[in-house]
Write a protein that holds these residues in place. Structure first.
Motif, short mmCIF file in Angstrom:
data_model
loop_
_atom_site.label_atom_id
_atom_site.label_comp_id
_atom_site.label_asym_id
_atom_site.label_seq_id
_atom_site.Cartn_x
_atom_site.Cartn_y
_atom_site.Cartn_z
N LEU A 170 0.83 -1.21 0.00
CA LEU A 170 0.00 0.00 0.00
C LEU A 170 0.86 1.25 0.00
O LEU A 170 0.46 2.28 -0.54
CB LEU A 170 -0.91 0.02 1.23
N PHE A 171 2.03 1.13 0.61
CA PHE A 171 2.92 2.28 0.62
C PHE A 171 3.34 2.64 -0.81
O PHE A 171 3.42 3.80 -1.17
CB PHE A 171 4.13 1.99 1.50
N PHE A 172 3.59 1.62 -1.60
CA PHE A 172 4.01 1.89 -2.98
C PHE A 172 2.82 2.18 -3.89
O PHE A 172 2.95 2.88 -4.89
CB PHE A 172 4.83 0.72 -3.53
N ARG A 173 1.69 1.60 -3.57
CA ARG A 173 0.50 1.87 -4.39
C ARG A 173 -0.63 2.32 -3.47
O ARG A 173 -1.49 1.52 -3.11
CB ARG A 173 0.09 0.63 -5.18
N PRO A 174 -0.62 3.58 -3.06
CA PRO A 174 -1.55 4.04 -2.01
C PRO A 174 -3.02 3.80 -2.34
O PRO A 174 -3.84 3.74 -1.44
CB PRO A 174 -1.28 5.53 -1.92
#
Lengths: 300, 395
Positions: free
Chosen positions: A286-290
């Motif tokens: 999720l950090f890379f693809r919020p």
């Protein structure tokens, strides 16, 4: 690793996938499409499970000859009861909070606590189980080393049917058209003559009904207790968020990925550590693809 | 709870809210409660640290964290590890086994056939490592985690779910790794802190006062932050993040900072909890307690630092009362409380105080809250330009 182990692992993954998908479909509609954080979603699943339990007890006592088919009655009953409850919930509580998503979260959490206590007080404080119907007992053995439990196969089929039905409803009917119109642009949908308040209520009811179906099918795998819902809620949210809200296909894909990961991780680690590492992995992703793994590009 | 103070004006209550809180905590409660009830009050006050932090991040930062239990738990467990090692060091039966294990091993590790003290337990032999760790580690963890997320502009709702996942993860890990964390039973059975026996009444009373003073300091720090320009930026971010970003600020940095402050408060609360209750338990880490901490802040009023303390004490007292008398009623009450507060009292008790129109004299002395601006504010509306006044009235 032999082929048999591989096949069993893959099937376990498939089974977890369908379970996660059933759990997440309802939430994908309620949270993904409508943006309502319903923390009582797990309790609605428990409600569905209790409906199945009620149906089983009813058939046991009054129509033992029809016992083999109670499963379908249970699923239907679960859908009707939970969606009716969802409808009332939307009219009575949720609709006042559409502009305050974080407050919805707290209010529905409160509701989940109340429901848990209702289950504990009026149904049973212990876990309840339903009898497995005769035609779902045992396992299918394509070869000697592979045994696939029939009840899990049933759930796989049920999940596929449910997902197909939801897809059909959302993308091939006028109701689905209205739902999509309202979620995409409420003001314009209203201007075009759609009764948005009614669409909201029915959409929410649909999402809750799906939770009921999920809960009802879980009775074939595990017992149901007052706090059952709470075990599922975090995983369910994670599936929806991981897949990307506003995308049903994303939810299904993320359920597939998480299901497979769960199955393989559990093979290597203990069950609880597998869960923890998956949650952590999802947070990292999720950090890379919020906006989730399969989010469509949205301009806001 | 508090003694009946003569009817005073609303303005007085708001102006001197912290002073009144100090009087209640430092004089009224110790004089009116017996030692057992005072211990309970101390327990709620440890949780009030989290509630004060939640007011900062939720009320003023607009970030709903469902993971304050993580930081409470970190503080609690670090303190528990130190206390456990100290008790084990003084324990003769553990000494007898120490030649076998190489060093004194806490009892639950022996029961779980762990044969060597894990390396990350080692530094907690020293109090001068433990206390700085309690004060530094959780804020740093909070800052790094939240800054990374805020930088990616992860939305409010997503962030709430991520924090929820964090508290689930920590609870799962603690319960799963029984051998090194004490598992579901937690870490318990301490005797001394730096050689001071924790049992006698006067030590308990001293601990209570230390908790109160630390809590008041936290409330003062919070008030100071909110009154500073930093606080104004924070409220601006809550109301219009984009505008603040376009003005050249980095909202992520501000949000992460306030999140770290809240984590620090929670961690201190956790450490004080363990010192006084004698327990570090996963039941205060998971999602249920973490969300319950939000209701403490919501009951007091999400915009009132002082209200959060009262909220924590009231909800805690209600919980104890109902668990002692009508267990089955408790979940209805707390569940209903969530719904009622959100639907009808979004500003909690502090907001209630303001609803009394021009009340010059009333008997709500026990429920002050510094929220002069909440009056007349429609539920759910969040006017963008409510910067001034909102933070006032703390003192």
């Amino acid at each position: 690793m032999t082929f048999d182990v591989l096949a069993m692992q893959a099937f376990t993954g498939l089974s977890i996938f369908t379970i996660l998908m059933l759990m997440a479909l309802g939430l994908a509609i309620v949270f993904g499409l409508m943006g309502v954080i319903n923390m009582a979603h797990g309790e609605l699943m428990a409600m569905g499970a209790y409906c199945s339990y009620g149906a089983a007890r009813f058939f046991e006592n009054f129509a033992p000859s029809m016992m083999d088919y109670y499963v379908f009655v249970g699923i239907l009953l679960a859908f009707v009861v939970t969606s009716a409850f969802g409808f009332l919930l939307e009219r009575g509580l949720i609709r006042f909070l559409y502009k305050r998503p974080l407050d919805t979260l707290l209010a529905t959490w409160g509701l989940s606590l109340v429901l848990q206590q209702v289950y504990r007080q009026f149904i049973s404080s212990k876990e309840v189980e339903v009898p497995t119907v005769s035609w779902l007992q045992g396992a299918w053995q394509p070869t000697d080393g592979i045994a696939l439990p029939l009840s899990r196969i049933f759930i796989v089929v049920l999940a596929i049917v449910t997902a197909a039905a939801v897809y059909w409803l959302l993308f091939r009917t006028r109701w689905g058209l209205r739902i999509r119109a309202v979620t995409q642009n409420r003001a314009m949908a209203g201007a075009a003559g759609i009764n948005t308040a009614r669409v909201d209520a029915y959409t929410f009811a649909l999402g809750c009904g799906l939770a009921g179906i999920a809960g009802s099918s879980f009775t074939m795998l595990a017992s149901t207790g007052p706090t059952t819902g709470q075990h599922y809620i975090v995983d369910t949210f994670i599936v929806v968020v991981f897949g990307g809200v506003e995308s049903l296909l994303g939810t299904i894909s993320s359920a597939f990925i998480i299901g497979q990961m769960q199955s393989w991780f559990e093979f290597e680690l203990s069950g609880s550590m597998a869960r923890a590492s998956i949650l952590l992995l999802v947070i990292v992703v999720l950090f890379f693809r919020p906006n989730g793994l399969f989010a469509t590009k949205v301009r806001r | 709870m508090a003694a009946a103070i003569a009817p005073v004006s609303r303005g007085f209550l708001q102006r001197y809210a912290i002073v009144i809180l100090a009087v209640v905590l430092l004089a009224v409660l110790p004089l009116s409660l017996d030692i057992f009830r005072l211990g309970l009050a101390a327990k709620y006050l440890s949780l009030a640290f989290c509630a004060v932090g939640i007011v900062l991040i939720w009320g003023y930062g607009g970030i709903l964290s469902l993971g304050q239990g993580v930081f409470f738990g970190l503080g609690s467990y670090m303190m528990a590890m130190f206390l456990k090692l100290e008790s084990t060091g003084a324990d003769t039966s553990a000494q007898a086994l120490s030649s076998f294990f190489g060093s004194n091993l806490p009892d639950f590790m022996v029961w779980n056939s762990v044969e060597q003290l894990p390396w990350w337990w080692e530094p907690f032999h020293h109090v001068w490592f433990t206390i700085p760790a309690i004060l530094i580690l959780p804020p740093v963890v909070a800052f790094v985690l939240s800054y990374l997320n805020f930088r990616r502009r992860i939305g409010d709702v997503y962030f709430s779910i991520i924090t929820l996942a964090f508290s689930a993860i920590l609870a799962i890990v603690i319960i799963g790794q029984q051998g090194v964390t004490g598992g579901v039973n937690g870490i318990t059975d301490f005797r001394t802190f730096m050689g001071i026996n924790l049992d006698p009444d006067n030590v308990k009373i001293a601990m209570y006062y230390i908790t109160c003073v630390l809590l008041l300091v936290c409330v003062l720090i919070g008030t100071f932050i909110l009154r500073s320009r930093l606080g104004k930026v924070l409220v601006a971010i809550r109301d219009r993040e984009d505008r603040v970003r376009f003005s050249g600020y980095d909202p992520a940095l501000f949000k992460a900072f306030i999140f770290a402050v809240a984590a620090l408060f929670s961690s201190i609360g956790g450490a004080m909890f363990t010192l006084q209750v004698g327990l570090a338990s996963p039941s205060l880490v998971g999602i249920t307690p973490s969300i319950e901490m939000v209701i403490y802040a919501a009951v007091g009023g999400r915009l009132s630092l002082v209200g959060a303390v009262y909220g924590a004490m009231l909800v805690g007292a209600a919980k104890t009362f109902f668990s002692e008398n009508f267990v089955e009623f408790w979940l209805y009450l707390i569940g209903g409380l969530f719904i009622v507060i959100v639907m009808f009292l979004p500003h909690g008790l502090a907001g209630l105080l303001d609803k009394l129109p021009g009340a010059k004299r009333h008997r709500l002395a026990a429920l002050p809250g510094p929220e002069p601006d909440a009056a007349g504010q429609a539920a759910g509306e969040r006017p963008a330009a409510r910067l001034a006044g909102e933070v006032g009235g703390g003192k």
